[in-house]
Design an enzyme around this catalytic site. Structure first.
Site, PDB file in Angstrom:
ATOM      1  N   LYS A  71       0.822  -1.211   0.000  1.00  0.00           N
ATOM      2  CA  LYS A  71       0.000   0.000   0.000  1.00  0.00           C
ATOM      3  C   LYS A  71       0.861   1.268   0.000  1.00  0.00           C
ATOM      4  O   LYS A  71       0.616   2.182  -0.800  1.00  0.00           O
ATOM      5  CB  LYS A  71      -0.935  -0.021   1.219  1.00  0.00           C
ATOM      6  CG  LYS A  71      -1.736   1.268   1.441  1.00  0.00           C
ATOM      7  CD  LYS A  71      -2.835   1.053   2.447  1.00  0.00           C
ATOM      8  CE  LYS A  71      -2.301   0.550   3.770  1.00  0.00           C
ATOM      9  NZ  LYS A  71      -1.428   1.529   4.459  1.00  0.00           N
ATOM     10  N   THR A  73       4.037   1.553  -0.761  1.00  0.00           N
ATOM     11  CA  THR A  73       4.827   1.561  -1.992  1.00  0.00           C
ATOM     12  C   THR A  73       4.009   2.108  -3.153  1.00  0.00           C
ATOM     13  O   THR A  73       4.486   2.929  -3.957  1.00  0.00           O
ATOM     14  CB  THR A  73       5.315   0.140  -2.314  1.00  0.00           C
ATOM     15  OG1 THR A  73       6.103  -0.349  -1.219  1.00  0.00           O
ATOM     16  CG2 THR A  73       6.160   0.114  -3.586  1.00  0.00           C
ATOM     17  N   ARG A  94       2.084   8.626   6.993  1.00  0.00           N
ATOM     18  CA  ARG A  94       2.333   8.515   8.430  1.00  0.00           C
ATOM     19  C   ARG A  94       3.807   8.217   8.690  1.00  0.00           C
ATOM     20  O   ARG A  94       4.510   7.678   7.837  1.00  0.00           O
ATOM     21  CB  ARG A  94       1.492   7.387   9.028  1.00  0.00           C
ATOM     22  CG  ARG A  94      -0.001   7.608   8.962  1.00  0.00           C
ATOM     23  CD  ARG A  94      -0.753   6.383   9.464  1.00  0.00           C
ATOM     24  NE  ARG A  94      -0.527   5.236   8.610  1.00  0.00           N
ATOM     25  CZ  ARG A  94      -0.851   3.986   8.941  1.00  0.00           C
ATOM     26  NH1 ARG A  94      -1.393   3.736  10.108  1.00  0.00           N
ATOM     27  NH2 ARG A  94      -0.635   2.997   8.097  1.00  0.00           N
ATOM     28  N   LYS A 105       6.406  -6.253  11.238  1.00  0.00           N
ATOM     29  CA  LYS A 105       5.715  -5.619  10.125  1.00  0.00           C
ATOM     30  C   LYS A 105       6.654  -4.808   9.229  1.00  0.00           C
ATOM     31  O   LYS A 105       6.479  -4.713   8.029  1.00  0.00           O
ATOM     32  CB  LYS A 105       4.589  -4.719  10.660  1.00  0.00           C
ATOM     33  CG  LYS A 105       3.817  -3.979   9.581  1.00  0.00           C
ATOM     34  CD  LYS A 105       2.672  -3.184  10.197  1.00  0.00           C
ATOM     35  CE  LYS A 105       1.940  -2.380   9.127  1.00  0.00           C
ATOM     36  NZ  LYS A 105       2.739  -1.272   8.633  1.00  0.00           N
ATOM     37  N   ALA A 273      -4.058   1.921  12.627  1.00  0.00           N
ATOM     38  CA  ALA A 273      -5.423   1.871  12.101  1.00  0.00           C
ATOM     39  C   ALA A 273      -6.271   0.800  12.759  1.00  0.00           C
ATOM     40  O   ALA A 273      -7.491   0.860  12.699  1.00  0.00           O
ATOM     41  CB  ALA A 273      -5.405   1.640  10.599  1.00  0.00           C
ATOM     42  N   PHE A 301      -3.813  -0.027   7.019  1.00  0.00           N
ATOM     43  CA  PHE A 301      -4.324  -1.381   6.864  1.00  0.00           C
ATOM     44  C   PHE A 301      -5.415  -1.491   5.797  1.00  0.00           C
ATOM     45  O   PHE A 301      -5.384  -0.783   4.814  1.00  0.00           O
ATOM     46  CB  PHE A 301      -4.826  -1.936   8.201  1.00  0.00           C
ATOM     47  CG  PHE A 301      -3.723  -2.240   9.171  1.00  0.00           C
ATOM     48  CD1 PHE A 301      -2.656  -3.049   8.807  1.00  0.00           C
ATOM     49  CD2 PHE A 301      -3.727  -1.705  10.441  1.00  0.00           C
ATOM     50  CE1 PHE A 301      -1.629  -3.330   9.698  1.00  0.00           C
ATOM     51  CE2 PHE A 301      -2.703  -1.986  11.337  1.00  0.00           C
ATOM     52  CZ  PHE A 301      -1.661  -2.799  10.959  1.00  0.00           C
ATOM     53  N   PHE A 382       3.646  -9.376  -9.566  1.00  0.00           N
ATOM     54  CA  PHE A 382       4.796 -10.188  -9.199  1.00  0.00           C
ATOM     55  C   PHE A 382       5.179 -11.071 -10.390  1.00  0.00           C
ATOM     56  O   PHE A 382       4.314 -11.399 -11.222  1.00  0.00           O
ATOM     57  CB  PHE A 382       4.471 -11.058  -7.979  1.00  0.00           C
ATOM     58  CG  PHE A 382       4.535 -10.328  -6.672  1.00  0.00           C
ATOM     59  CD1 PHE A 382       5.551 -10.588  -5.758  1.00  0.00           C
ATOM     60  CD2 PHE A 382       3.591  -9.364  -6.352  1.00  0.00           C
ATOM     61  CE1 PHE A 382       5.613  -9.922  -4.553  1.00  0.00           C
ATOM     62  CE2 PHE A 382       3.644  -8.686  -5.143  1.00  0.00           C
ATOM     63  CZ  PHE A 382       4.664  -8.963  -4.237  1.00  0.00           C
ATOM     64  N   TRP A 410       7.331  -0.871  -7.613  1.00  0.00           N
ATOM     65  CA  TRP A 410       8.428  -1.416  -6.799  1.00  0.00           C
ATOM     66  C   TRP A 410       9.685  -1.563  -7.653  1.00  0.00           C
ATOM     67  O   TRP A 410      10.776  -1.195  -7.225  1.00  0.00           O
ATOM     68  CB  TRP A 410       8.031  -2.771  -6.205  1.00  0.00           C
ATOM     69  CG  TRP A 410       9.032  -3.297  -5.207  1.00  0.00           C
ATOM     70  CD1 TRP A 410       9.031  -3.123  -3.855  1.00  0.00           C
ATOM     71  CD2 TRP A 410      10.207  -4.065  -5.508  1.00  0.00           C
ATOM     72  NE1 TRP A 410      10.119  -3.741  -3.285  1.00  0.00           N
ATOM     73  CE2 TRP A 410      10.870  -4.323  -4.278  1.00  0.00           C
ATOM     74  CE3 TRP A 410      10.771  -4.560  -6.681  1.00  0.00           C
ATOM     75  CZ2 TRP A 410      12.056  -5.055  -4.201  1.00  0.00           C
ATOM     76  CZ3 TRP A 410      11.956  -5.286  -6.607  1.00  0.00           C
ATOM     77  CH2 TRP A 410      12.588  -5.536  -5.378  1.00  0.00           C
TER      78      TRP A 410
END
Length: 556
Positions: A71, A73, A94, A105, A273, A301, A382, A410
């Site tokens: 998210k 990224t 944030r 995480k 969140a 999230f 991916f 990415w």
């Protein structure tokens, strides 16, 4: 094929001086407050409400899985992608918490070639905002205990103290503690608790404050305890809000850094969140909106938590309106929702994918039908994703009138987000009126039920006797009209983290309700959610080190 780690990519990047970034954002380099060459605080004098006209794009995601979604990224790569197509953009994020950084995480700097930098500073101490928030929180705790020790003129019931201390670290041993042990002069013995800093009410009030004066008022309203005759005691009663505001004066100024592509990034505040409202500061979002045509921000999230709170709390109380919403997903995470083990996610499995896609569809439906927003799905691609899998996702989302755009930010940075950027520009021209999940005039029980039934798709909501009593008390004290901040697992629409996909007709249990008068909402705690996480069996901290050249290693 070998890939460079996020920190290797960040350390190889040639950063632009923060003055150049300020100029790109339309800010006078002479007014910003530098923290070295690549970070700065932006003073309140730089704010100009007449220029806050940017289109706001909210990035959210499906419920998070161990497979990863990307998210943050995507948020960063989209902002860079907008610049690639000739638009001016900024990102509003944030700040990372040290708890997840050293836990499991990770940080909140993005990844690959869609990162904000300097990532080591950001993921560690940054400009000290979280330390200031923790200090303000704990000053209030100290003044509360000192008041009791010095005679307790307010007649505080030591069994009804609700203000917790905090620390920006995952530390399960601090969840339940005893303070005041020792000699007579060491305070009054009592049970106490610690929250992680990002779950503290000071953090929430900090991120929702519109000015330093507003922050002081919010801090003063915070309830810390109740008297023997059950009357609330506030920070203002303890005369603590002035000193707390003094500690937070510099911290409240938004931080300015940059993406790897040199896009201005306003990174400020960071409530979780799943246990708080999960949005960066109002001040940072508004500042960013005067510095570009498009501002890409994120909610924490999954959309059922972060995006719901962005709409029902942040937008409702500030006037901020998203022009479009990006929902981030991956083929891998959807197959995980369909019941496939993590080690098998690289294998094509259309059956599992079809079982998992309803999780994505639920989030799309919420953003479109509950909140009435323009939606696009950003699918992080991916190498193992097959065309058959991509086509299946496109087909099922098309039935809801939503387009799927492949994102390769990415690996390619902004260039990998051009298609998404072009779609966003198109959506931002389609004006829609924001709707909410509930009306403020409804009772707290009705508002909680509206979120649970409309957003989560629960059939019933059960309230424990304690929760019902706390709701009655909140209404008697005049807090019944506040918005609701749901504290719920991020991994599921339910309050059970093991229930994946898009469950329906379940029962959600609300076990307690807290008044966050300073933040301006009621917190409804569900399931086993807690406000002080613990470290995993193998925390990320074990892999973080510093080499002989003083370079940090192992930070993702």
């Amino acid at each position: 094929m070998s890939f460079k780690s996020d920190i290797e990519i960040a350390q190889e990047a040639k950063l632009q001086h923060i003055n150049e970034i300020a100029e790109r954002a339309g800010l006078d380099p002479e007014t910003i407050i530098p923290y070295g060459h690549y970070m700065a605080k932006v003073p309140f004098s730089a704010f100009d409400e007449t220029k806050q006209t940017a289109k706001i794009i909210l990035t959210t995601a499906i419920n998070p899985t161990p497979a990863g979604e990307g998210k943050t990224t995507t948020t960063i790569g989209l902002a860079d992608g907008l610049r690639c197509i000739g638009k001016t953009s900024a990102v509003a994020l944030r700040e990372p918490s040290l708890g997840p950084v050293f836990g499991v995480k990770g940080g909140a700097a993005g990844g690959g070639y869609a990162q904000v930098v300097p990532m080591e500073n950001l993921n560690l101490h940054f400009t000290g905002d979280f330390h200031a928030i923790g200090a303000a929180n704990n000053l209030l705790a100290a003044m509360l205990d000192n008041h009791i020790h010095q005679g307790n003129a307010l007649n505080i019931d030591t069994r009804r103290i609700i203000w917790n201390r905090c620390v920006d670290m995952n530390d399960r041993a601090l969840r339940n503690v005893i303070v005041g042990l020792g000699k007579r002069g060491d305070g009054v013995p009592r049970e106490d608790h610690f929250d992680i800093t990002v779950a503290s009410e000071v953090m929430a009030a900090f991120c929702l404050a519109s000015s330093l004066e507003d922050l002081k008022k919010r801090l003063g309203r915070m309830i810390v305890a109740y008297t023997v005759d059950r009357k609330p005691v506030t920070a203002s009663d303890l005369k603590a809000e002035g000193a707390m505001t003094a500690l937070l004066r510099d911290a409240l100024q938004p931080n300015l850094i940059q993406t790897l592509a040199g896009t201005p990034a306003f990174v400020h505040g960071g409530p979780f969140a799943n246990i708080a409202h999960g949005c960066n500061s109002v001040l940072a979002t508004k500042l960013a909106s005067q510095c570009a045509e498009y501002v890409v921000t994120e909610a924490g999230f999954g959309g059922d938590l972060g995006a719901e709170k962005f709409m029902d709390i942040k937008c409702r109380t500030t006037g901020i309106r998203p022009s479009a919403v990006v929902i981030v997903a991956t083929v891998r995470s959807l197959k995980y929702n369909g019941g496939i083990a993590r080690e098998n996610l690289n294998e094509e499995n259309l059956e599992a994918l079809e079982k998992g896609i309803p999780n994505l569809l639920r989030h799309i439906e919420n953003m479109k039908t509950v909140f009435n927003t323009n939606v696009v799905v950003a699918l992080n691609r991916f190498p193992a994703d097959t065309e058959a899998e991509l086509d299946l996702i496109r087909k099922l989302t098309a039935d809801l009138g939503v387009e799927v755009v492949l994102s390769e930010v990415w690996a390619k940075g902004g260039e990998g987000g051009v298609a998404l950027a072009e779609k966003i520009v198109e959506l931002c021209e389609q004006a829609r009126e924001l709707h909410y999940a509930y009306d403020l005039e409804q009772s707290p029980i009705e508002k909680i039920e509206a979120i649970a039934k409309r957003v989560y798709r629960a059939k019933n909501v059960e309230f424990t006797p304690e929760a019902r009593r706390q709701i009655r008390d909140a209404e008697k004290l005049g807090y019944g009209q506040l918005p609701i901040c749901m504290a719920k697992t991020q991994y599921s629409f339910t309050d059970d983290p093991n229930v994946l996909g898009a469950p329906e007709d379940f029962t959600l249990t609300v076990r307690s309700v807290r008044i966050s008068a300073g933040a301006g909402f009621l917190v409804a705690l569900t399931g086993d959610i807690m406000t002080m996480p613990g470290l995993p069996k193998v925390p990320s901290a074990e892999n973080i080190d510093i080499d002989k050249d003083n370079n940090i290693q192992g930070l993702f």
